[in-house]
Write an enzyme that holds these catalytic residues in place. Structure first.
Site, PDB file in Angstrom:
ATOM      1  N   HIS A 115       1.464 -55.816  -2.283  1.00 26.00           N
ATOM      2  CA  HIS A 115       0.432 -55.546  -3.294  1.00 26.00           C
ATOM      3  C   HIS A 115       0.148 -54.042  -3.429  1.00 26.00           C
ATOM      4  O   HIS A 115       0.250 -53.498  -4.541  1.00 26.00           O
ATOM      5  CB  HIS A 115      -0.842 -56.323  -2.966  1.00 26.00           C
ATOM      6  N   HIS A 139      -5.236 -48.398  -0.586  1.00 25.64           N
ATOM      7  CA  HIS A 139      -6.524 -48.746  -1.196  1.00 25.64           C
ATOM      8  C   HIS A 139      -7.218 -49.937  -0.548  1.00 25.64           C
ATOM      9  O   HIS A 139      -8.433 -50.104  -0.690  1.00 25.64           O
ATOM     10  CB  HIS A 139      -6.357 -48.971  -2.712  1.00 25.64           C
ATOM     11  N   GLU A 143     -10.848 -51.722   3.691  1.00 22.74           N
ATOM     12  CA  GLU A 143     -11.559 -52.981   3.453  1.00 22.74           C
ATOM     13  C   GLU A 143     -11.009 -54.141   4.258  1.00 22.74           C
ATOM     14  O   GLU A 143     -11.752 -54.995   4.727  1.00 22.74           O
ATOM     15  CB  GLU A 143     -11.493 -53.309   1.964  1.00 22.74           C
ATOM     16  N   ASP A 144      -9.704 -54.167   4.435  1.00 20.10           N
ATOM     17  CA  ASP A 144      -9.068 -55.347   5.026  1.00 20.10           C
ATOM     18  C   ASP A 144      -8.508 -55.118   6.422  1.00 20.10           C
ATOM     19  O   ASP A 144      -7.901 -56.017   6.996  1.00 20.10           O
ATOM     20  CB  ASP A 144      -7.932 -55.831   4.111  1.00 20.10           C
ATOM     21  N   ASP A 206      -4.730 -52.046  -9.713  1.00 16.09           N
ATOM     22  CA  ASP A 206      -4.986 -53.093  -8.720  1.00 16.09           C
ATOM     23  C   ASP A 206      -5.324 -54.419  -9.409  1.00 16.09           C
ATOM     24  O   ASP A 206      -4.790 -55.476  -9.083  1.00 16.09           O
ATOM     25  CB  ASP A 206      -6.131 -52.631  -7.814  1.00 16.09           C
ATOM     26  N   ASP A 326      -1.821 -60.636 -40.808  1.00 16.89           N
ATOM     27  CA  ASP A 326      -1.449 -59.326 -40.264  1.00 16.89           C
ATOM     28  C   ASP A 326      -1.026 -59.424 -38.796  1.00 16.89           C
ATOM     29  O   ASP A 326      -1.475 -58.652 -37.953  1.00 16.89           O
ATOM     30  CB  ASP A 326      -2.585 -58.321 -40.434  1.00 16.89           C
TER      31      ASP A 326
END
Length: 773
Positions: A115, A139, A143-144, A206, A326
């Site tokens: 990812h 990134h 957080e993880d 992301d 259109d």
């Protein structure tokens, strides 16, 4: 907006630092204790010798595993625009990301590192700088995994760590609702984005990859993430001019929310593409031939409307697919701006233009920097054709928006202009943040600004200003300057006086008329469209209400203290300070405000203030002093609409939580039950003599139903020195009498009596009475 569901969490708990690669040295490096959060946030901390050795071993081990990955090789090849030493640092960041996410997988079963690699690849396509690409690779690390901002700072520098921190989400607080958490996360991202635009580009890349790989996510979560994207992320991409990304986010989200509709529409579009192939070729050949005849060098190509834009048009205009004519448009890309207008003239000679369907976004660019000439022509078989004419530089900006600043050297000037526009928008977000009462209000205001279907208006000096569709003269005033908005009383639109709520249209010239003592009206909130205007009005009203409530609260506490036989000046300073601490307030003014708004009872505060003092004996039955109020007290004191008391009427006050003091007449029928049920909430009040203030009061006049009677009554009211605020009519008996209901303005009870005496002199008036309840 940024729930963990939106980025597909790794399968291992983020609180556990993943084990490093199998080598002992690498394991030592990976298992080092994390530095205290933020310990090195502001310094470039060098790695220790042990850390350097461990990192070297780690890099060697990770390199063997990663260099054979085809996706990684494609990614590295795409970085040819960077310097060799920058590419080496990107490699190191990938190894670190791979180590940090070791053992973690996505819901699809793929290694989690795929990812961040995909996100970094998207940034490489935009030719972003090395810091942004490295931050994209890292990134999710903060957080993880258990790695901190300090560790990222030590390894890759402060700028990278700040970018990663800006993209990282806030930890959810247990007591927060889902809506509160997403609003707070969104606020954090926008604030980081205002400091560094690269944050939002990483976040958008992301979100795109997460949408593209959500097949393993539960259907309900998939739809919620897609709706969030349509509501927030796609509009941000549009606002930044990232048209290509904007269309992708919309189409993928549409497919997740309405998979069956997207499938049916996609099949219909493919069928139409085949059915209209000959027609499209004929139009393309015609345009190219005409450009050649006019000796204009141009690239001409067709374009297809996005699936979501077709669907939205069908829903909004209630059309079937066959009625959307259109679906296809054409772009003509030429050398320079003068050639754009020459090309437009040549096309108008080829096909007849549709009146009113020409738009010049070159002379007046959109708020996101978009520039093109738009014209609609009637092509073969009466088919409407939409054509966009632009330069190569404009085309780059139209497709990639702010990213074109990094991606294309030939669009440097356009990119610079767009950077300035974007910077102004981001600064306006910071202003909204400062004036918003809370995160939810800020979130609401920003969402309004993300759907800017724009109108373009002119100041008296000829400056062009863009506003959202439906914006009013008040929005315009606040866009010019906060003080202009706060003091506006009227507007002159195209040289004619118009109400402030008038909606503006393209080409209007707007002049705002101000008055020194004017203030924002709460009613403006019901029709303003811009987040800036809404935020500024609310901020002013809250500030004004707090100031007035503090003055009222001080008066109420003073009254209670006097009831207890003591004046405020006699209370020791230590008692005041102790009260503020006990109340958990920042200052005595905050305590006064709470009293004035009904959040605290003045009687309770007074007794707490004197809890350690010798209270004098108050004689039983001693008269309680009344609170003196002014009719023009403002927002803190409100006249009850049920009985509309005026000076001279005996009055009583009721404290309502959050509303302040509500003034009723003593004999108001609406409060009899409430007074007996909860007498503690009622306080005695009396009018302070005041000159010049007028109060609304209702009167009912019953008169003979004859010609001209209404005019004579209105004249009599005017002779009595009163204004008519409203009038209503009701037939009592057809052909005999009419009941007229007036709302008139008077100074006090004596003034009302004078007006009623004058009315009684009119022969046709048979009855007159003041209306209550």
């Amino acid at each position: 907006m940024m729930s963990r569901e939106g980025s597909e969490p790794p399968s291992t708990p983020p609180s556990v630092k993943p084990a490093g690669p199998a080598t002992p040295a690498a394991a030592t490096a990976a298992d080092q204790p994390a530095a205290p959060a933020g310990a090195a946030a502001n310094t470039e901390t060098p790695a220790t010798p042990a850390q350097a050795a461990g990192d070297a071993a780690l890099s060697a081990a990770a390199l063997n595993a990663s260099e054979d990955d085809p996706a990684f090789r494609v990614f590295i090849d795409s970085l040819s625009y960077l310097k060799p030493d920058e590419i080496a640092l990107v490699r190191e960041a990938y190894r670190f990301s791979q180590m940090a996410h070791r053992g973690q997988t996505r819901l699809s079963g793929e290694p989690y590192v795929t990812h961040p690699l995909a996100v970094a690849g998207a940034l490489a396509e935009w030719h972003m700088d090395a810091q942004a690409v490295i931050a994209a690779l890292l990134h999710d690390v903060m957080e993880d995994t258990a790695f901190s901002k300090a560790e990222i700072t030590a390894r890759f520098g402060k700028a990278v760590a700040e970018l990663v921190d800006g993209v990282s989400k806030l930890d959810k607080i247990e007591t927060q609702s889902y809506q509160e958490a997403q609003a707070e996360n969104f606020r954090k991202m926008l604030m980081a984005m205002a400091r560094d635009l690269r944050v939002v580009l990483i976040k958008l890349a992301d979100r795109l990859h997460n949408l593209q790989t959500m097949s393993a996510v539960r259907v309900d979560k998939r739809r919620r993430i897609a709706r969030e994207t349509l509501e927030i992320y796609a509009p941000i991409a549009n606002r930044l001019g990232l048209n290509k990304l904007y269309r992708e986010l919309q189409d993928i989200s549409f497919a997740h929310i309405h998979p069956r509709r997207a499938e049916v529409l996609s099949k219909a579009l493919r069928a139409a593409r085949g059915n209209r192939r000959e027609l499209l070729k004929r139009i393309l050949d015609g345009i190219r031939g005409r450009m050649s005849e006019a000796q204009i060098e141009a690239q001409v190509f067709g374009r297809e409307k996005s699936l979501y834009s077709i669907y939205r048009k069908m829903v909004e205009k209630r059309l079937s697919f066959s009625q959307v004519l259109d679906i296809y448009g054409f772009r003509v890309v030429v050398r320079d701006v003068p050639t754009c207008y020459l090309a437009m003239g040549a096309l108008h000679a080829l096909y007849k233009p549709v009146p009113g369907k020409f738009k010049d976004y070159i002379a007046i660019p959109k708020g996101n920097g978009y520039q093109s000439l738009h014209t609609t022509l009637i092509g073969p078989y009466g088919t409407p054709i939409e054509v966009q004419i632009r330069t190569q530089s404009m085309h780059h900006v139209a497709q990639e928006g702010v990213a074109s600043h990094w991606l294309y050297k030939d669009s440097e000037q356009s990119g610079a202009d767009l950077q300035v526009r974007t910077h102004k928008w981001l600064q306006s977000l910071l202003e909204l943040q400062n004036t918003a009462g809370d995160t939810a209000e800020f979130f609401e205001n920003v969402k309004v600004d993300l759907f800017p279907d724009e109108v373009y208006v002119f100041t008296p000096k000829g400056k062009i200003m863009s506003l959202p569709k439906g914006a009013t003269a008040v929005d315009f005033a606040y866009t010019v300057h906060t003080d202009i908005g706060n003091r506006c009383v009227a507007a002159r639109i195209n040289y004619e006086l118009m109400p402030l709520r008038t909606e503006l249209t393209n080409g209007d010239q707007v002049e705002i008329i101000t008055a020194a003592h004017a203030n924002p009206n709460p009613a403006w909130l019901s029709y303003v469209k811009t987040g800036r205007a809404r935020g500024k009005i609310r901020h002013f009203l809250k500030t004004m209400q707090n100031d007035e409530s503090a003055a009222l609260g001080e008066s109420m506490l003073d009254q209670e203290l006097r009831t207890l036989g003591i004046t405020p000046a006699e209370v020791p300073v230590a008692s005041w300070e102790g009260l503020v601490r006990a109340a958990g307030s920042k200052s005595m003014k905050e305590v006064y405000t709470d009293i004035g708004l009904g959040r605290r009872l003045a009687a309770v505060v007074a007794r707490r203030l004197l809890a350690h003092e010798e209270l004098p004996q108050v004689e039983r039955g001693a008269p309680r002093p009344s609170l003196v109020i002014r009719g023009a007290q403002g927002m803190a004191v409100q006249i009850a609409p049920c009985c509309q008391p005026i000076p001279g009427d005996p009055i009583i006050g009721s404290i309502r939580k959050g509303q302040g003091l509500i003034i009723h007449s003593h004999d108001c029928p609406m409060i009899r039950k409430a007074r007996s049920n909860d007498p503690k909430k009622w306080i005695d009040v009396e009018w302070e003599p005041e000159v010049g203030k007028l109060f609304d009061v209702r009167i009912r006049v019953t008169a003979e139903n004859v010609r001209g009677v209404l005019g004579r009554i209105a004249t009599a009211i005017s002779e009595g020195g009163s204004n008519i605020e409203g009038v209503g009519m009701e037939e009592k008996a057809p052909g005999l009498y009419t009941s007229l209901n007036f709302t008139v303005q008077v100074a006090d009870r004596a003034h009302l009596a004078q007006v009623m005496r004058i009315l009684r002199r009119i022969p046709e008036v048979v009855r007159i009475a003041r209306e209550r309840g």
